[in-house]
Design a protein around this motif. Structure first.
Motif, PDB file in Angstrom:
ATOM      1  N   ALA A  94      -4.525   6.264   7.186  1.00  0.00           N
ATOM      2  CA  ALA A  94      -3.661   6.937   8.164  1.00  0.00           C
ATOM      3  C   ALA A  94      -2.345   6.197   8.337  1.00  0.00           C
ATOM      4  CB  ALA A  94      -4.388   7.057   9.505  1.00  0.00           C
ATOM      5  N   ASP A  95      -2.396   4.865   8.301  1.00  0.00           N
ATOM      6  CA  ASP A  95      -1.167   4.070   8.385  1.00  0.00           C
ATOM      7  C   ASP A  95      -0.231   4.420   7.232  1.00  0.00           C
ATOM      8  OD1 ASP A  95      -2.068   2.687  10.640  1.00  0.00           O
ATOM      9  OD2 ASP A  95      -2.975   1.095   9.434  1.00  0.00           O
ATOM     10  N   VAL A  96      -0.780   4.533   6.034  1.00  0.00           N
ATOM     11  CA  VAL A  96       0.029   4.851   4.852  1.00  0.00           C
ATOM     12  C   VAL A  96       0.566   6.269   4.946  1.00  0.00           C
ATOM     13  CG1 VAL A  96      -0.026   5.149   2.345  1.00  0.00           C
ATOM     14  CG2 VAL A  96      -1.182   3.183   3.400  1.00  0.00           C
ATOM     15  N   ALA A  97      -0.269   7.217   5.321  1.00  0.00           N
ATOM     16  CA  ALA A  97       0.142   8.620   5.379  1.00  0.00           C
ATOM     17  C   ALA A  97       1.313   8.829   6.330  1.00  0.00           C
ATOM     18  CB  ALA A  97      -1.047   9.486   5.794  1.00  0.00           C
ATOM     19  N   ARG A  98       1.391   8.028   7.359  1.00  0.00           N
ATOM     20  CA  ARG A  98       2.458   8.180   8.349  1.00  0.00           C
ATOM     21  C   ARG A  98       3.837   8.024   7.718  1.00  0.00           C
ATOM     22  NH1 ARG A  98       4.787   4.423  11.829  1.00  0.00           N
ATOM     23  NH2 ARG A  98       3.419   2.816  10.977  1.00  0.00           N
ATOM     24  N   TYR A  99       3.954   7.236   6.664  1.00  0.00           N
ATOM     25  CA  TYR A  99       5.249   7.003   6.012  1.00  0.00           C
ATOM     26  C   TYR A  99       5.749   8.223   5.238  1.00  0.00           C
ATOM     27  CZ  TYR A  99       5.194   2.043   7.131  1.00  0.00           C
ATOM     28  OH  TYR A  99       5.227   0.847   7.804  1.00  0.00           O
ATOM     29  N   PHE A 100       4.875   9.144   4.953  1.00  0.00           N
ATOM     30  CA  PHE A 100       5.245  10.318   4.164  1.00  0.00           C
ATOM     31  C   PHE A 100       5.371  11.578   5.017  1.00  0.00           C
ATOM     32  CE2 PHE A 100       3.182   7.264   1.432  1.00  0.00           C
ATOM     33  CZ  PHE A 100       4.009   7.236   0.322  1.00  0.00           C
ATOM     34  N   ALA A 101       5.140  11.445   6.303  1.00  0.00           N
ATOM     35  CA  ALA A 101       5.174  12.608   7.185  1.00  0.00           C
ATOM     36  C   ALA A 101       6.605  13.099   7.390  1.00  0.00           C
ATOM     37  CB  ALA A 101       4.552  12.250   8.536  1.00  0.00           C
ATOM     38  N   PRO A 102       6.793  14.422   7.472  1.00  0.00           N
ATOM     39  CA  PRO A 102       8.137  14.955   7.752  1.00  0.00           C
ATOM     40  C   PRO A 102       8.697  14.397   9.053  1.00  0.00           C
ATOM     41  CG  PRO A 102       6.631  16.695   7.066  1.00  0.00           C
ATOM     42  CD  PRO A 102       5.789  15.473   7.275  1.00  0.00           C
ATOM     43  N   ARG A 103      10.025  14.218   9.075  1.00  0.00           N
ATOM     44  CA  ARG A 103      10.700  13.691  10.249  1.00  0.00           C
ATOM     45  C   ARG A 103      11.505  14.845  10.880  1.00  0.00           C
ATOM     46  NH1 ARG A 103      11.108   8.354  10.758  1.00  0.00           N
ATOM     47  NH2 ARG A 103      13.095   8.517  11.838  1.00  0.00           N
ATOM     48  N   GLU A 104      10.994  15.352  11.959  1.00  0.00           N
ATOM     49  CA  GLU A 104      11.618  16.508  12.595  1.00  0.00           C
ATOM     50  C   GLU A 104      13.054  16.182  13.026  1.00  0.00           C
ATOM     51  OE1 GLU A 104      10.811  19.680  16.253  1.00  0.00           O
ATOM     52  OE2 GLU A 104       9.315  18.160  15.741  1.00  0.00           O
ATOM     53  N   GLY A 105      13.985  16.952  12.495  1.00  0.00           N
ATOM     54  CA  GLY A 105      15.383  16.753  12.830  1.00  0.00           C
ATOM     55  C   GLY A 105      16.042  15.580  12.141  1.00  0.00           C
ATOM     56  N   ASP A 106      15.334  14.913  11.237  1.00  0.00           N
ATOM     57  CA  ASP A 106      15.905  13.722  10.577  1.00  0.00           C
ATOM     58  C   ASP A 106      15.390  13.622   9.147  1.00  0.00           C
ATOM     59  OD1 ASP A 106      17.280  11.344  10.150  1.00  0.00           O
ATOM     60  OD2 ASP A 106      15.661  10.094  10.952  1.00  0.00           O
ATOM     61  N   GLU A 107      15.728  14.627   8.351  1.00  0.00           N
ATOM     62  CA  GLU A 107      15.388  14.605   6.934  1.00  0.00           C
ATOM     63  C   GLU A 107      16.670  14.383   6.124  1.00  0.00           C
ATOM     64  OE1 GLU A 107      12.508  14.652   5.574  1.00  0.00           O
ATOM     65  OE2 GLU A 107      11.092  15.690   6.876  1.00  0.00           O
ATOM     66  N   LEU A 108      16.519  13.798   4.938  1.00  0.00           N
ATOM     67  CA  LEU A 108      17.675  13.617   4.069  1.00  0.00           C
ATOM     68  C   LEU A 108      18.154  14.962   3.534  1.00  0.00           C
ATOM     69  CD1 LEU A 108      19.550  11.501   2.810  1.00  0.00           C
ATOM     70  CD2 LEU A 108      17.968  11.355   0.877  1.00  0.00           C
ATOM     71  N   GLY A 109      17.220  15.810   3.138  1.00  0.00           N
ATOM     72  CA  GLY A 109      17.553  17.184   2.802  1.00  0.00           C
ATOM     73  C   GLY A 109      18.275  17.393   1.490  1.00  0.00           C
ATOM     74  N   LEU A 110      17.999  16.573   0.482  1.00  0.00           N
ATOM     75  CA  LEU A 110      18.632  16.771  -0.824  1.00  0.00           C
ATOM     76  C   LEU A 110      17.966  17.896  -1.621  1.00  0.00           C
ATOM     77  CD1 LEU A 110      19.325  13.094  -1.958  1.00  0.00           C
ATOM     78  CD2 LEU A 110      20.979  14.796  -1.175  1.00  0.00           C
ATOM     79  N   LYS A 152       0.824  -1.210   0.000  1.00  0.00           N
ATOM     80  CA  LYS A 152       0.000   0.000   0.000  1.00  0.00           C
ATOM     81  C   LYS A 152       0.856   1.257   0.000  1.00  0.00           C
ATOM     82  CE  LYS A 152      -4.590  -1.200   1.562  1.00  0.00           C
ATOM     83  NZ  LYS A 152      -5.738  -0.783   2.396  1.00  0.00           N
ATOM     84  N   VAL A 153       1.927   1.256   0.781  1.00  0.00           N
ATOM     85  CA  VAL A 153       2.817   2.412   0.788  1.00  0.00           C
ATOM     86  C   VAL A 153       3.529   2.534  -0.555  1.00  0.00           C
ATOM     87  CG1 VAL A 153       4.816   3.483   1.896  1.00  0.00           C
ATOM     88  CG2 VAL A 153       3.100   2.318   3.288  1.00  0.00           C
ATOM     89  N   THR A 154       3.870   1.406  -1.163  1.00  0.00           N
ATOM     90  CA  THR A 154       4.522   1.431  -2.477  1.00  0.00           C
ATOM     91  C   THR A 154       3.630   2.069  -3.533  1.00  0.00           C
ATOM     92  OG1 THR A 154       5.921  -0.489  -2.012  1.00  0.00           O
ATOM     93  CG2 THR A 154       5.467  -0.008  -4.334  1.00  0.00           C
ATOM     94  N   LEU A 155       2.368   1.692  -3.564  1.00  0.00           N
ATOM     95  CA  LEU A 155       1.457   2.295  -4.543  1.00  0.00           C
ATOM     96  C   LEU A 155       1.392   3.811  -4.347  1.00  0.00           C
ATOM     97  CD1 LEU A 155      -0.568   1.938  -6.846  1.00  0.00           C
ATOM     98  CD2 LEU A 155      -2.369   1.691  -5.112  1.00  0.00           C
ATOM     99  N   ALA A 156       1.280   4.244  -3.093  1.00  0.00           N
ATOM    100  CA  ALA A 156       1.237   5.679  -2.820  1.00  0.00           C
ATOM    101  C   ALA A 156       2.547   6.354  -3.211  1.00  0.00           C
ATOM    102  CB  ALA A 156       0.931   5.915  -1.340  1.00  0.00           C
ATOM    103  N   ALA A 157       3.664   5.692  -2.950  1.00  0.00           N
ATOM    104  CA  ALA A 157       4.976   6.266  -3.262  1.00  0.00           C
ATOM    105  C   ALA A 157       5.161   6.428  -4.762  1.00  0.00           C
ATOM    106  CB  ALA A 157       6.078   5.393  -2.681  1.00  0.00           C
ATOM    107  N   LEU A 158       4.741   5.437  -5.533  1.00  0.00           N
ATOM    108  CA  LEU A 158       4.890   5.518  -6.985  1.00  0.00           C
ATOM    109  C   LEU A 158       3.997   6.615  -7.570  1.00  0.00           C
ATOM    110  CD1 LEU A 158       5.078   1.763  -8.075  1.00  0.00           C
ATOM    111  CD2 LEU A 158       6.920   3.325  -7.452  1.00  0.00           C
TER     112      LEU A 158
END
Length: 352
Positions: A335-351, A272-278
């Motif tokens: 909501a489970d899927v959306a959690r994977y796309f939420a910003p990570r405070e203080g831990d972003e890749l930042g490219l 499910k997260v893969t479909l959303a990511a693509l």
């Protein structure tokens, strides 16, 4: 980096080798699977070669005859994630930054995707300028099989494949032969494996690597996926994984039913997260933006159940019977899927 440096051979040819820098992944018994030290060693070498006038082009290859790279060292990842996952987050951070560097490398970069090239191996090769497959090539992003989501820029490659081929490959974890890799945009040229030594010799003397690779290329084997576009595009265009599976099962096509069974056998959360990511990756303008998204997803997966369980079932115990949680697609909420796309405070890749 310690003794892990020995697992990456970085060789710069002398006057008779035309300034060809060669990076060889050197863990043949482990299908050249990647450790953090290998990632660091490759990055350091490529950084050094950017301003080295002796280096005109770079070649990436794998040691042994089984493949370029089977991906990350999953046994090591399994143990590290169980211990908290901080080391794996650092691995992802350095790996994804290396993927971005390879994609933008200022000198010709030739990747020999001979044999098994999966996961992290795709990240090291499929973003390079000149991507070569052989009749032995098996290319895949098989992350949903172990409770992860296609990463290392793989979600961008899958999202940009023709029609819904990338969705099919991402949800099922299916592999591509050389013809399919060319069709789906994971490779540029087919060179028979017997001609690889000849190609390397020619590259060592070449002032135009792109022309040299093209001159050694031959017609690729047939792309099997090309003849399956009708049912793949029709079924995988659905908005949800549940509807995709329903369409596959009701299509009347045996290959479609087999694909549905593969999807249902993979981690429900991961598919499910893969479909959303693509679908999201199609709207992102750069590889760097996709890698930023993938970092959020992968780090969130480290906190879940399915990654450790998937590696256990496929690699550690090899019982091929993962106990996913949730066990069904219906148990994974929006909501489970959306959690994977939420910003990570203080831990972003930042490219980006």
């Amino acid at each position: 980096m310690g003794e892990e440096v020995a697992e990456v051979l970085a060789v710069l040819g002398g006057d008779g080798d035309g300034g060809l820098g060669r990076i060889v992944l050197n863990r043949p018994r482990a299908l050249n699977s990647l450790t953090h030290g290998m990632i660091t060693a490759i990055r350091a070498t490529l950084d050094d070669w950017i301003d080295d006038d002796r280096v005109r082009a770079v070649v990436l290859a794998g040691s042994g005859e089984r493949g370029l790279c089977a991906g990350a060292d999953l046994r090591a990842m399994h143990d590290e994630v169980r211990a908290g996952g901080a080391g794996t987050r650092a691995f992802f951070r350095d790996e994804y930054r290396l993927n971005a560097l390879i994609a933008r490398y200022p000198k010709p970069f030739v990747a020999l995707m001979d044999g098994i090239t999966m996961g992290g191996g795709v990240g090291l090769s499929a973003h390079s300028a000149l991507r070569v497959v052989t009749e032995r090539s098996t290319i895949a992003m098989p992350e949903t099989r172990i409770g992860l989501v296609p990463d290392v820029g793989g979600s961008r490659l899958l999202a940009r494949a023709p029609g819904e081929l990338g969705t099919h490959l991402g949800l099922t974890s299916a592999s591509m032969g050389p013809g399919d890799a060319l069709l789906c945009g994971f490779a540029d040229h087919f060179v028979p494996s017997a001609r690889i030594p000849e190609l390397l010799d020619a590259l060592a003397r070449s002032t135009d690597p792109a022309a040299t690779v093209a001159a050694h290329a031959e017609p690729a084997p047939t792309a099997g996926l090309a003849g399956q576009r009708d049912w793949i595009d029709a079924c995988y265009a659905a908005d949800t994984v549940e509807e995709i599976v329903e369409r596959l099962l009701n299509s009347g096509v045996p290959e479609a039913k087999e694909s549905a069974e593969l999807v249902l056998g993979n981690s429900p959360t991961a598919v499910k997260v893969t479909l959303a990511a693509l679908r999201r990756a199609r709207a992102l303008v750069s590889l760097e933006a996709v890698l930023d998204q993938e970092y959020r997803i992968s780090c969130t997966a480290l906190d879940g159940h399915d990654l450790v369980e998937g590696i256990r079932a496929q690699v550690i115990d090899k019982d091929r019977n993962p106990q996913w949680s949730p066990r069904t697609l219906g148990g994974v909420t929006e909501a489970d899927v959306a959690r994977y796309f939420a910003p990570r405070e203080g831990d972003e890749l930042g490219l980006t």
